[in-house]
Design an enzyme around this catalytic site. Structure first.
Site, PDB file in Angstrom:
ATOM      1  N   SER A  58       0.761  -1.280   0.019  1.00  0.00           N
ATOM      2  CA  SER A  58       0.158   0.070   0.198  1.00  0.00           C
ATOM      3  C   SER A  58       0.696   1.256  -0.054  1.00  0.00           C
ATOM      4  O   SER A  58       0.103   2.440  -0.158  1.00  0.00           O
ATOM      5  CB  SER A  58      -0.934   0.098   1.077  1.00  0.00           C
ATOM      6  OG  SER A  58      -0.087   0.042   2.467  1.00  0.00           O
ATOM      7  N   HIS A  87      -1.694  -2.659  -6.297  1.00  0.00           N
ATOM      8  CA  HIS A  87      -2.444  -2.244  -5.067  1.00  0.00           C
ATOM      9  C   HIS A  87      -3.760  -2.353  -5.078  1.00  0.00           C
ATOM     10  O   HIS A  87      -4.598  -1.539  -5.736  1.00  0.00           O
ATOM     11  CB  HIS A  87      -1.896  -0.904  -4.386  1.00  0.00           C
ATOM     12  CG  HIS A  87      -2.475  -0.640  -3.297  1.00  0.00           C
ATOM     13  ND1 HIS A  87      -2.649   0.820  -3.042  1.00  0.00           N
ATOM     14  CD2 HIS A  87      -2.901  -1.207  -2.214  1.00  0.00           C
ATOM     15  CE1 HIS A  87      -3.235   0.872  -1.722  1.00  0.00           C
ATOM     16  NE2 HIS A  87      -3.282  -0.358  -1.276  1.00  0.00           N
ATOM     17  N   GLU A 106      -4.045   0.083  -8.163  1.00  0.00           N
ATOM     18  CA  GLU A 106      -3.238   1.083  -8.640  1.00  0.00           C
ATOM     19  C   GLU A 106      -2.026   0.343  -9.153  1.00  0.00           C
ATOM     20  O   GLU A 106      -1.478  -0.585  -8.382  1.00  0.00           O
ATOM     21  CB  GLU A 106      -2.878   1.820  -7.312  1.00  0.00           C
ATOM     22  CG  GLU A 106      -3.538   3.154  -6.670  1.00  0.00           C
ATOM     23  CD  GLU A 106      -3.061   3.589  -5.430  1.00  0.00           C
ATOM     24  OE1 GLU A 106      -3.217   4.911  -5.456  1.00  0.00           O
ATOM     25  OE2 GLU A 106      -2.436   2.990  -4.495  1.00  0.00           O
ATOM     26  N   ASN A 135      -3.338   6.616  -0.818  1.00  0.00           N
ATOM     27  CA  ASN A 135      -2.826   6.548   0.679  1.00  0.00           C
ATOM     28  C   ASN A 135      -1.992   7.638   0.755  1.00  0.00           C
ATOM     29  O   ASN A 135      -2.074   8.086   2.079  1.00  0.00           O
ATOM     30  CB  ASN A 135      -2.043   5.223   0.842  1.00  0.00           C
ATOM     31  CG  ASN A 135      -2.703   3.927   1.186  1.00  0.00           C
ATOM     32  OD1 ASN A 135      -4.051   4.191   1.551  1.00  0.00           O
ATOM     33  ND2 ASN A 135      -2.328   2.718   0.808  1.00  0.00           N
TER      34      ASN A 135
END
Length: 295
Positions: A130, A151, A163, A201
Site C-alpha cells: 500500500s 495495489h 493502483e 494512501n
C-alpha cells in the site's frame, strides 16, 4: 484468450495466476481472479489460514447461489480453477504472482527474491503493497524489470480500483500486461508513478492521521468525528472507522514510512495510533480499535 499484444509482435499471455497470502486481501484477489476465469494457485505458509480462505470463498459462493447470482455449476467451475496449498514451489508454472503478505519491506524483499528463483523467467512478480518502494523490492530479485506494484483495496471483490505502480526499471510491457489483467478481473486500474503511498494512501493516510490527532486531543469522540466528516464533507465512511477497517497497525506503519521517506514532520503519526497498537486494538480484525466490535 487472456493476453496483451504489443507493437513489434511480442505477445505475453496470462493464463495462470499465483496469489501468495490467503488473508483478507489474498483471498479477495483469488476470488475475483477465479470468477474472471483464470486458473489460480492460492498459497499461504500457514495451513489454517489457507484452509479458512477456501471455506470462506465457498461460503461466499453458496450465498451467491442462494441469491440466484450464480449457478451451482458455475461455483463448481470456480472450485475447479482454484488450487490451494502451503508450498511456494507450486508457483513454478504461473504467469504472474500477486504477493499479498505482511506490509514489511524486508519480508517482502526476501519473499520476492525467493519467488524469482522459483518462477519461470517470464513470470511477472507483483506486490500488493500500500505504500512501500517497488524499486527497492524489485532490486532484491533476479528480474527487477518484471516487478511492479498491484495495489488492491479492501474489500477486493467490491472495490473497483487497482493502483499499478512500476518501479524505476519495470518495463512498459510489464505495466501494460498488468493494467490489462486488472481490467479482465473487473477492476479499473490507474497507473501511478512510484512515490510513498502512491495516489490514494498519499492523500488518505494523512486524513486519517489528523482525525486521530483530533481524537487524541479530546476535541470530539470517535463517533462525533466520523459523523462530522460524513455529514459535513460527504464522506461515505468516517476516518476513524476507516482506520479500524484498514488496520490501525497498517495506518501507523504507513505514517512512519512517510516520515522516513519524506523527512517531513507533517506525517508524524498520531499518539492515538501508537497507543491503540500497543494495546493490541488494531481495529476490526482484532475486534477493537476506535470502536468496539465485540458488542
Amino acid at each position: 484468450m487472456n493476453y496483451v499484444e504489443f507493437k513489434g509482435g511480442n505477445c505475453l499471455e496470462i493464463k495462470k495466476i499465483g496469489v501468495l497470502g490467503a488473508g483478507t486481501m489474498g483471498m479477495g484477489i483469488a476470488q475475483v481472479s477465479v470468477e474472471a476465469g483464470y486458473s489460480v494457485v492460492l498459497i499461504d505458509v500457514v495451513p489454517e489460514i489457507v484452509g479458512k480462505a477456501v471455506i470462506r470463498l465457498n461460503q461466499v459462493w453458496a450465498k451467491a447461489i442462494e441469491k440466484g447470482k450464480v449457478t451451482a455449476e458455475t461455483v463448481a467451475n470456480f472450485n475447479a480453477l482454484l488450487v490451494s496449498g502451503t508450498d511456494i514451489n507450486d508457483f513454478k508454472d504461473v504467469d504472474i504472482v500477486i504477493e499479498a503478505i505482511v506490509e514489511d519491506i524486508d519480508i517482502k524483499k526476501k519473499v520476492q527474491k525467493q519467488l524469482g528463483e522459483i518462477c519461470k523467467n517470464d513470470t511477472i512478480l507483483a506486490t500488493n503493497t500500500s505504500a512501500l518502494s517497488i524499486t527497492e523490492i524489485a532490486a532484491a530479485t533476479n528480474r527487477p524489470n518484471k516487478v511492479l506494484g498491484m495495489h488492491f483495496f479492501n474489500p477486493v471483490p467490491v472495490m473497483k480500483l487497482v493502483e499499478v505502480i512500476p518501479g524505476v526499471v519495470t518495463t512498459d510491457n510489464t505495466a501494460q500486461v498488468v493494467m490489462e489483467l486488472s481490467r479482465k478481473i473487473g477492476k479499473e486500474p490507474v497507473l501511478a508513478k512510484e512515490s510513498p503511498g502512491f495516489i490514494v494512501n498519499r492523500i488518505l493516510v494523512p486524513y486519517m492521521n489528523e482525525a486521530a490527532n483530533v481524537y487524541q486531543e479530546g476535541i470530539a469522540s470517535a463517533e462525533e468525528i466520523d459523523k462530522a466528516m460524513k455529514l459535513g464533507a460527504g464522506m461515505p465512511m468516517g476516518p476513524l472507522a476507516l482506520a479500524d477497517m484498514v488496520g490501525i497497525d497498517i495506518v501507523l506503519a504507513v505514517c512512519e514510512f512517510f516520515v522516513k521517506e519524506f523527512a517531513d514532520s507533517k506525517y508524524r503519526p498520531s499518539l492515538a495510533f501508537r497507543q491503540k497498537v500497543r494495546a493490541g486494538h488494531l481495529g476490526v480484525k482484532t475486534g477493537r480499535g476506535f470502536y468496539d466490535y465485540n458488542m
